[in-house]
Design a protein around this motif. Structure first.
Motif, PDB file in Angstrom:
ATOM      1  N   SER A 156       0.826  -1.209   0.000  1.00 27.23           N
ATOM      2  CA  SER A 156       0.000   0.000   0.000  1.00 27.23           C
ATOM      3  C   SER A 156       0.858   1.255   0.000  1.00 27.23           C
ATOM      4  O   SER A 156       0.610   2.209  -0.751  1.00 27.23           O
ATOM      5  N   LEU A 157       1.880   1.269   0.833  1.00 30.43           N
ATOM      6  CA  LEU A 157       2.781   2.423   0.892  1.00 30.43           C
ATOM      7  C   LEU A 157       3.588   2.555  -0.395  1.00 30.43           C
ATOM      8  O   LEU A 157       3.859   3.670  -0.853  1.00 30.43           O
ATOM      9  N   ALA A 158       3.974   1.424  -0.974  1.00 31.84           N
ATOM     10  CA  ALA A 158       4.733   1.469  -2.223  1.00 31.84           C
ATOM     11  C   ALA A 158       3.906   2.118  -3.320  1.00 31.84           C
ATOM     12  O   ALA A 158       4.428   2.900  -4.140  1.00 31.84           O
ATOM     13  N   ARG A 159       2.603   1.814  -3.351  1.00 33.38           N
ATOM     14  CA  ARG A 159       1.755   2.411  -4.383  1.00 33.38           C
ATOM     15  C   ARG A 159       1.481   3.891  -4.108  1.00 33.38           C
ATOM     16  O   ARG A 159       1.595   4.739  -4.998  1.00 33.38           O
ATOM     17  N   SER A 160       1.148   4.210  -2.834  1.00 39.67           N
ATOM     18  CA  SER A 160       0.758   5.584  -2.541  1.00 39.67           C
ATOM     19  C   SER A 160       1.943   6.542  -2.511  1.00 39.67           C
ATOM     20  O   SER A 160       1.828   7.700  -2.916  1.00 39.67           O
ATOM     21  N   GLU A 161       3.093   6.080  -2.038  1.00 38.77           N
ATOM     22  CA  GLU A 161       4.238   6.974  -1.854  1.00 38.77           C
ATOM     23  C   GLU A 161       5.275   6.877  -2.963  1.00 38.77           C
ATOM     24  O   GLU A 161       5.932   7.861  -3.287  1.00 38.77           O
ATOM     25  N   ALA A 162       5.472   5.661  -3.510  1.00 41.79           N
ATOM     26  CA  ALA A 162       6.486   5.491  -4.563  1.00 41.79           C
ATOM     27  C   ALA A 162       5.858   5.324  -5.938  1.00 41.79           C
ATOM     28  O   ALA A 162       6.573   5.183  -6.931  1.00 41.79           O
ATOM     29  N   LYS A 163       4.529   5.336  -5.996  1.00 43.90           N
ATOM     30  CA  LYS A 163       3.794   5.225  -7.263  1.00 43.90           C
ATOM     31  C   LYS A 163       4.124   3.936  -8.013  1.00 43.90           C
ATOM     32  O   LYS A 163       4.160   3.902  -9.249  1.00 43.90           O
ATOM     33  N   ILE A 164       4.369   2.863  -7.267  1.00 49.43           N
ATOM     34  CA  ILE A 164       4.581   1.545  -7.869  1.00 49.43           C
ATOM     35  C   ILE A 164       3.230   0.842  -7.919  1.00 49.43           C
ATOM     36  O   ILE A 164       2.615   0.593  -6.878  1.00 49.43           O
ATOM     37  N   SER A 165       2.761   0.535  -9.079  1.00 43.17           N
ATOM     38  CA  SER A 165       1.416  -0.030  -9.225  1.00 43.17           C
ATOM     39  C   SER A 165       1.343  -1.447  -8.661  1.00 43.17           C
ATOM     40  O   SER A 165       2.349  -2.166  -8.600  1.00 43.17           O
ATOM     41  N   TYR A 166       0.145  -1.846  -8.261  1.00 45.18           N
ATOM     42  CA  TYR A 166      -0.052  -3.202  -7.774  1.00 45.18           C
ATOM     43  C   TYR A 166       0.262  -4.225  -8.864  1.00 45.18           C
ATOM     44  O   TYR A 166       0.760  -5.320  -8.578  1.00 45.18           O
ATOM     45  N   SER A 167      -0.031  -3.891 -10.107  1.00 46.43           N
ATOM     46  CA  SER A 167       0.262  -4.831 -11.194  1.00 46.43           C
ATOM     47  C   SER A 167       1.770  -5.031 -11.340  1.00 46.43           C
ATOM     48  O   SER A 167       2.243  -6.152 -11.577  1.00 46.43           O
ATOM     49  N   LYS A 168       2.546  -3.938 -11.175  1.00 47.88           N
ATOM     50  CA  LYS A 168       3.997  -4.065 -11.246  1.00 47.88           C
ATOM     51  C   LYS A 168       4.530  -4.869 -10.065  1.00 47.88           C
ATOM     52  O   LYS A 168       5.404  -5.725 -10.220  1.00 47.88           O
ATOM     53  N   ILE A 169       3.993  -4.606  -8.886  1.00 47.49           N
ATOM     54  CA  ILE A 169       4.383  -5.380  -7.700  1.00 47.49           C
ATOM     55  C   ILE A 169       4.069  -6.849  -7.920  1.00 47.49           C
ATOM     56  O   ILE A 169       4.881  -7.733  -7.616  1.00 47.49           O
ATOM     57  N   ALA A 170       2.887  -7.129  -8.457  1.00 49.12           N
ATOM     58  CA  ALA A 170       2.475  -8.512  -8.685  1.00 49.12           C
ATOM     59  C   ALA A 170       3.432  -9.211  -9.636  1.00 49.12           C
ATOM     60  O   ALA A 170       3.837 -10.366  -9.411  1.00 49.12           O
ATOM     61  N   THR A 171       3.818  -8.518 -10.708  1.00 48.71           N
ATOM     62  CA  THR A 171       4.713  -9.120 -11.705  1.00 48.71           C
ATOM     63  C   THR A 171       6.084  -9.415 -11.107  1.00 48.71           C
ATOM     64  O   THR A 171       6.618 -10.520 -11.246  1.00 48.71           O
ATOM     65  N   GLU A 172       6.669  -8.425 -10.436  1.00 50.98           N
ATOM     66  CA  GLU A 172       8.022  -8.572  -9.917  1.00 50.98           C
ATOM     67  C   GLU A 172       8.085  -9.506  -8.717  1.00 50.98           C
ATOM     68  O   GLU A 172       9.087 -10.201  -8.518  1.00 50.98           O
ATOM     69  N   CYS A 173       7.034  -9.527  -7.905  1.00 46.70           N
ATOM     70  CA  CYS A 173       7.030 -10.364  -6.696  1.00 46.70           C
ATOM     71  C   CYS A 173       6.424 -11.735  -6.933  1.00 46.70           C
ATOM     72  O   CYS A 173       6.350 -12.560  -6.013  1.00 46.70           O
TER      73      CYS A 173
END
Length: 431
Positions: free
Chosen positions: A34-51
């Motif tokens: 949640s913080l990565a998306r709101s503060e670093a603008k990393i989308s959930y889709s990008k997080i999902a792909t990389e993680c």
């Protein structure tokens, strides 16, 4: 690599924020996402792909639904987001100077260097390999303290991982300390300190073996721990080794006798947390044997010991015992004694404040709450609790939650006409 930050790397300033540090330390990756998306603008889709997590799962975690508990997924997430090992409680330290062995702030520091070894998922990679002198050279007097600190850091893995993941790590640490005692010169005082550490490590490895379903290995390790603790003249650890043996005992009489011995062995001078822990386990042995009066007396003794606690440092292996743990043990005991009116309130209150990050333990404790609901004839409530426990236990490398839950699921089958029961039976069938 130096000079390269992939799109999913968390910015350093975000990693340093108190809320992010707290989330990572608690392995609350939902808040991290949640913080990565709101503060670093990393989308959930990008997080999902990389993680390597399904996109809908990332969203569920961010909404506080579920937790990540398996080592492989934790390592994958931490690698993708470049979370350094020290933030997960596994900072490498230099054995001689007692300072970080590498610069944890460098861009080229990868999380896997700290928590992933090449062989067998070695979680001890977060700690440096002990640089030993040539065989026959003298070991320094400070080594027992260093090993004890190392053991304490590794113990934190048990908070989030099951014995199937931690056993190889813990038993390797135990064997390494045995070889140090055997192969190197040291003073008698240093030897005594090393034997005390060895006893502690054997208990840690024994617990992981027990959790992984390796009961024979667990028994052998507990017995070896007792012998080392006696030789080290460490009565608290000797008592704890006996308490572990009592907890594992399938014979009720033997369990009570061994648990009683554990309290006597540690003695009245043991630290308060140790006396609380051993009396808790004595209460459990009494409860399993159906001895309600003796059980209640032991619980009261555990509470009295906790009340004595002050600012004096307690052994790390017993420091986790607190009022919540005592409540949970009391609830488990009342469940075993088939007293649901006492068990349900105390377990409900304690588990409401018990973090889901401790998935294995919480799923186990929920199984006792479900049992008490069944004792009280509250089938639908029992089914709901079993469903919650199944969710928590789904990805934990421990055999114990399912061993506890399977008999409960069988007891629910006759009530399959109830929607709550039907739901949990379906969940159990695919779990």
């Amino acid at each position: 690599m130096i000079g390269y930050e992939p799109p999913t790397a968390l910015p350093r300033d975000l990693l340093e924020r108190a809320d992010m540090r707290a989330a990572i330390a608690a392995h609350d990756f939902g808040t991290v996402f949640s913080l990565a998306r709101s503060e670093a603008k990393i989308s959930y889709s990008k997080i999902a792909t990389e993680c390597d997590i399904k996109p809908n799962r990332v969203g569920e975690l961010a909404r506080g639904q579920g937790s990540v508990t398996t080592f492989e997924k934790i390592a994958r997430i931490a690698d993708a987001l470049r979370i350094p090992g020290h933030m997960l409680g596994l900072a490498a330290r230099d054995w001689e100077a007692g300072v970080p062995a590498v610069d944890l702030r460098g861009e080229d520091v990868r999380r896997r260097k700290f928590v992933k070894a090449a062989v067998g998922g070695g979680l001890a990679a977060g700690l440096p390999v002990l640089t030993r002198p040539p065989v026959g050279r003298r070991i320094g007097s400070d080594l027992p303290r260093q090993l004890r600190e190392r053991t304490a850091r590794l113990r934190r893995l048990d908070d989030i991982l099951g014995g199937g993941d931690t056993y190889p790590v813990y038993v390797s640490e135990y064997q390494d300390t045995k070889s140090i005692i055997r192969d190197y010169q040291h003073t008698e005082a240093t030897r005594q300190g090393l034997l005390s550490v060895l006893a502690e490590q054997a208990q840690q490895a024994g617990w992981a073996a027990f959790d992984a379903g390796r009961s024979g290995d667990a028994t052998s390790l507990y017995k070896a721990s007792y012998m080392a603790a006696v030789e080290a003249q460490d009565p608290a650890l000797a008592g704890n080794a006996l308490a572990f043996l009592a907890y594992q005992s399938v014979n009720r009489q033997d369990g009570m006798e061994t648990a009683t011995r554990s309290v006597e062995e540690a003695g009245p001078e043991a630290p308060p947390s140790v006396r609380a822990l051993l009396n808790e386990r004595l209460a459990w042995a009494y409860a399993v044997a159906g001895c309600g009066t003796e059980c209640e007396r032991a619980l009261e003794a555990a509470g009295a010991a906790l009340a004595e606690a002050d600012d004096t440092p307690q052994p790390d292996w017993a420091a986790w015992v607190d009022a919540t743990e005592l409540q949970i043990m009391a609830g488990r005991c009342w469940t075993e004694l088939r007293r649901p009116l006492r068990a349900v309130p105390v377990l409900t209150k304690a588990l409401n404040s018990y973090a889901d990050a401790h998935a294995r333990d919480k799923s186990l404790y929920l199984s006792w709450l479900a049992t008490s609901y069944l004792h009280a004839g509250e089938v639908e409530e029992a089914a709901k609790v079993v469903g919650r426990a199944l969710d928590l236990a789904a990805e934990v490398a421990s055999v114990r939650p399912r061993q506890r839950l399977n008999p409960l699921i069988e007891q629910l089958h006759p009530h399959h006409g109830l929607s709550a029961v039907a739901d949990v039976l379906e969940k159990a069938s695919v779990a």
